[in-house]
Design an enzyme around this catalytic site. Sequence first.
Site, PDB file in Angstrom:
ATOM      1  CD  GLU A  18      -2.856   2.968 -11.242  1.00 65.01           C
ATOM      2  OE1 GLU A  18      -2.465   2.840 -10.179  1.00 65.01           O
ATOM      3  OE2 GLU A  18      -2.117   3.841 -12.086  1.00 65.01           O
ATOM      4  CG  ASP A  70       1.338   0.581  -2.277  1.00 63.99           C
ATOM      5  OD1 ASP A  70       1.308   1.323  -3.171  1.00 63.99           O
ATOM      6  OD2 ASP A  70       1.109  -0.733  -2.225  1.00 63.99           O
TER       7      ASP A  70
END
Length: 263
Positions: free
Chosen positions: A47, A58
């Site tokens: 990724e 995140d």
Amino acid sequence: MNIISESLRSHPNSCALIPFITAGYPDINTTIQALYELDSQGADIIELGIPYSDALADGSVIQHSSLIALQGGTYIDQVLHILEVVSTKLNTPIIILPYYNPILKRGIEKFIKQISLMGAKGLIVPDLPLEETDELIVICNDNQIELVLFVAPTSSMKRINSISKKSPGCIYLVSSTGVTGVRDDIDIKVMELSNYIKKVSNKFIMLGFGISTPEHIKKIMKWNIDGVVVGSAFVKKLSALKIDDRISSISSLCKSLKKATIL
């Protein structure tokens, strides 16, 4: 062909290892060298995150890496350049991970065509509303990009059914509520969710958020999971001052995690 799902399918007696790194952290050259190293050390899928200033899914490690990358001038065009440089030299398929707003600003069709042309094989959009997936799925399919949809631990059975039905290929199962980041343990509720997804669909499952150690992976492999995403642990390794130290650190981590994925 859905390349990402096929990569997961090819591990019937093991679990695919899926490292995540932020493009441009701490610089573009490191990203390119890191991609080569992860490929050579057995990563099954990689990724590659596009830096974004408002990355709500995140945790602090990846948010910090995005900030540094943005300050260094890494945006969509620079990520496309990275793809162009490495994609033909890698055996490992790359999933691009942007947030939705930058895609909309560039234009959905233009963005998908560009990442496909430069060699990406998959797309994950953490904040993509399920209700807005139809157009994106069609455009991705037309450009040989596999769109991976999210299932959260808070998702209802009805919503999981809808996501499983819409998903063109594999599903990204989030291991815990909150944001990405290293955690001490993985909630056993993940096993219940993965078993349910397998019951109502034939979709492959990649699990992410909080996975960082071989011990995590060995535990998860008993839970009907086809692939594990490790992000913050890899991003942390790239913070070393010297590029040789960065690359050797992620190499060692990749080796140890890969070993854990094999039964």
